[in-house]
Design a protein around this motif. Structure first.
Motif, short mmCIF file in Angstrom:
data_model
loop_
_atom_site.label_atom_id
_atom_site.label_comp_id
_atom_site.label_asym_id
_atom_site.label_seq_id
_atom_site.Cartn_x
_atom_site.Cartn_y
_atom_site.Cartn_z
N TYR A 1 -24.64 -54.90 -4.67
CA TYR A 1 -25.77 -55.78 -4.37
C TYR A 1 -26.49 -55.33 -3.10
O TYR A 1 -27.72 -55.23 -3.08
N LEU A 2 -25.74 -55.05 -2.04
CA LEU A 2 -26.36 -54.68 -0.78
C LEU A 2 -27.11 -53.35 -0.87
O LEU A 2 -28.23 -53.22 -0.36
N LEU A 3 -26.51 -52.34 -1.53
CA LEU A 3 -27.18 -51.05 -1.64
C LEU A 3 -28.46 -51.14 -2.46
O LEU A 3 -29.49 -50.57 -2.10
N LYS A 4 -28.36 -51.86 -3.57
CA LYS A 4 -29.57 -52.03 -4.39
C LYS A 4 -30.62 -52.85 -3.66
O LYS A 4 -31.82 -52.58 -3.75
N LEU B 1 -32.16 -50.41 -1.06
CA LEU B 1 -32.79 -49.17 -1.52
C LEU B 1 -33.72 -49.33 -2.73
O LEU B 1 -34.52 -48.43 -3.00
N VAL B 2 -33.61 -50.43 -3.46
CA VAL B 2 -34.46 -50.64 -4.63
C VAL B 2 -35.44 -51.78 -4.32
O VAL B 2 -35.03 -52.95 -4.24
N PRO B 3 -36.70 -51.48 -4.13
CA PRO B 3 -37.68 -52.51 -3.71
C PRO B 3 -37.79 -53.67 -4.70
O PRO B 3 -38.00 -54.82 -4.31
N SER B 4 -37.62 -53.40 -5.98
CA SER B 4 -37.81 -54.44 -6.99
C SER B 4 -36.57 -55.29 -7.23
O SER B 4 -36.58 -56.19 -8.09
N PHE B 5 -35.48 -54.99 -6.52
CA PHE B 5 -34.21 -55.69 -6.77
C PHE B 5 -34.03 -56.81 -5.74
O PHE B 5 -33.70 -56.55 -4.59
N HIS B 6 -34.30 -58.07 -6.15
CA HIS B 6 -34.12 -59.20 -5.24
C HIS B 6 -33.59 -60.45 -5.96
O HIS B 6 -34.07 -61.55 -5.70
N PRO B 7 -32.60 -60.31 -6.85
CA PRO B 7 -32.05 -61.52 -7.47
C PRO B 7 -31.17 -62.27 -6.49
O PRO B 7 -30.64 -61.67 -5.55
N PRO B 8 -30.98 -63.56 -6.67
CA PRO B 8 -30.04 -64.30 -5.81
C PRO B 8 -28.62 -63.72 -5.96
O PRO B 8 -28.19 -63.40 -7.06
N ARG C 1 -25.76 -65.13 -5.77
CA ARG C 1 -24.84 -65.95 -6.57
C ARG C 1 -25.01 -65.65 -8.05
O ARG C 1 -24.03 -65.52 -8.78
N GLU C 2 -26.25 -65.49 -8.50
CA GLU C 2 -26.47 -65.19 -9.91
C GLU C 2 -25.97 -63.79 -10.26
O GLU C 2 -25.36 -63.58 -11.31
N TYR C 3 -26.25 -62.84 -9.38
CA TYR C 3 -25.81 -61.46 -9.62
C TYR C 3 -24.28 -61.39 -9.67
O TYR C 3 -23.70 -60.74 -10.54
N ALA C 4 -23.63 -62.07 -8.75
CA ALA C 4 -22.17 -62.06 -8.70
C ALA C 4 -21.58 -62.72 -9.93
O ALA C 4 -20.59 -62.24 -10.50
N ALA C 5 -22.17 -63.85 -10.37
CA ALA C 5 -21.65 -64.54 -11.54
C ALA C 5 -21.76 -63.68 -12.79
O ALA C 5 -20.86 -63.66 -13.64
N MET C 6 -22.86 -62.93 -12.90
CA MET C 6 -23.07 -62.08 -14.07
C MET C 6 -22.12 -60.87 -14.06
O MET C 6 -21.61 -60.44 -15.10
N ALA C 7 -21.86 -60.32 -12.87
CA ALA C 7 -21.06 -59.08 -12.78
C ALA C 7 -19.58 -59.33 -12.59
O ALA C 7 -18.77 -58.39 -12.69
N ALA C 8 -19.17 -60.55 -12.31
CA ALA C 8 -17.78 -60.82 -11.92
C ALA C 8 -16.77 -60.43 -13.00
O ALA C 8 -15.81 -59.69 -12.73
N GLU C 9 -16.97 -60.91 -14.24
CA GLU C 9 -15.95 -60.69 -15.28
C GLU C 9 -15.77 -59.21 -15.61
O GLU C 9 -14.63 -58.71 -15.57
N PRO C 10 -16.86 -58.46 -15.95
CA PRO C 10 -16.63 -57.04 -16.27
C PRO C 10 -16.11 -56.23 -15.07
O PRO C 10 -15.32 -55.30 -15.25
N THR C 11 -16.55 -56.60 -13.87
CA THR C 11 -16.07 -55.86 -12.70
C THR C 11 -14.60 -56.15 -12.44
O THR C 11 -13.82 -55.24 -12.08
N PHE C 12 -14.17 -57.39 -12.62
CA PHE C 12 -12.76 -57.74 -12.44
C PHE C 12 -11.88 -57.00 -13.46
O PHE C 12 -10.83 -56.45 -13.11
N ILE C 13 -12.33 -56.98 -14.72
CA ILE C 13 -11.55 -56.28 -15.76
C ILE C 13 -11.44 -54.79 -15.45
O ILE C 13 -10.37 -54.19 -15.57
#
Length: 353
Positions: A98-101, A104-111, A113-125
């Protein structure tokens, strides 16, 4: 001073996580929106973060002595460790991505909490899978090293034990042989002084072989036959023509290594329990030849086989030494008929001693 290179542990860490990070970078390269600067930052932070997580685990495991535990004890520690490391992997990875994007990515500004909720399950697995693989590889390596070390120490202990047993057996045999020889010389001193002097020379040669070359457990067959020759000449000085000797020794047997005093033991046994028990004496025949995969040495004497008098210190000592030297591959066999007794030693030609 000699410089020490990277340890196996650090080589595996760098190679393993480096390969994984390059794979993830390649996946990004083949996808949409690839950015070289972002890929380089991902590679560097992946290496730092994941080596850091696993290195911290290694420090904890070493401090707690987990590498010395049995499989069942270790398993109950690995299960929660994998879950905890999977959670840490998930948190670190999501925060890092999240921090790097974000930077470094101007168009990347999602909240977040939403980004973490979406990425949590696949990243944990993914984290649980990766950490499980790392933990299994790490502990399997240490388990294999421990087993190798234990096997090596056991082999060294068995070797030391065998050497001690051989030394004890040799120490047991030498006084037995030498006292018999001294008694023989003593019996000739008064009535046969000339023969006694020659007997003393022969005994000196045997003593030299016994005392100064005792550390040589295996010697060439030709050297063993020199000992046998001295012993038989010593006996002939006492017994004269009633002790007759013939031998047939193949030329290709001379350099074969055999246990010291093995043939001499058979010859001494043949004289004492064979020839000396015959009123008219007898003949000792020595035959040696290669019969693949063995060296076969047979000592035959005139006389009858009497187990009660022939199973004393000499033959039992020889059997024990053969067993220790050749791990059951050598043999001592005794055969008898109405007129003769034959003792045969079978020595493996290609033994691993």
């Amino acid at each position: 001073m000699r410089k020490q290179g990277l340890s196996t542990y650090w080589k595996c860490q760098l190679f393993g996580w480096g390969a994984a990070s390059l794979y993830w970078a390649f996946k990004g390269l083949t996808g949409e929106g690839f950015m070289l600067s972002l890929a380089v930052c991902f590679f560097i932070t992946d290496m730092l973060c994941y080596i850091g997580i696993t290195h911290i685990y290694r420090a904890i495991a070493r401090h707690a002595g987990w590498n010395q535990l049995g499989a069942q004890q270790l398993l109950w520690r690995l299960i929660p460790a994998v879950i905890i490391m999977g959670v840490v992997f998930m948190v670190v990875t999501i925060a890092k991505l999240y921090l790097l994007k974000y930077w470094l990515v101007p168009s990347f500004h999602p909240p977040f909490r939403e980004y973490a909720a979406m990425a949590a399950e696949p990243t944990f697995i993914a984290g649980v899978r990766l950490m499980a693989i790392w933990l299994l590889a790490y502990h399997l390596y240490h388990y294999s090293q421990r087993e190798i070390r234990i096997a090596t120490e056991k082999a060294k202990l068995e070797l030391i034990t065998s050497e001690m047993q051989l030394q004890q057996l040799t120490g047991q045999l030498q006084p037995h042989f030498l006292f018999n020889s001294l008694n023989l010389v003593k019996s000739m001193v008064r009535n046969e002084p000339e023969q006694a002097r020659r007997a003393i020379d022969l005994l000196a040669s045997l003593l030299r072989s016994s005392l100064y070359e005792k550390d040589m457990a295996l010697i060439p067959f030709s050297e063993e036959m020199e000992i046998v020759g001295d012993y038989l000449e010593l006996q002939q000085l006492r017994w004269g023509e009633i002790l007759r000797i013939t031998h047939h020794l193949a030329a290709d047997t001379e350099e074969i290594k055999i246990p010291r005093w093995s043939i001499q033991t058979l010859v001494e046994n043949a004289v004492k329990h064979g020839i000396m028990q015959q009123q008219d004496g007898g003949v000792i025949r020595i035959h040696a030849a290669r019969q693949e995969p063995f060296l076969m040495v047979t000592v035959t004497n005139t006389g009858a086989w009497k187990p009660a008098t022939g199973t004393g210190i000499g033959l039992q000592n020889l059997r024990d030494r053969l067993a220790l030297h050749y791990h059951g591959d050598a043999a001592l066999e005794i055969h008898t008929d109405e007129l003769n007794v034959s003792a045969t030693i079978k020595i493996p030609l290609h033994a691993k001693i």
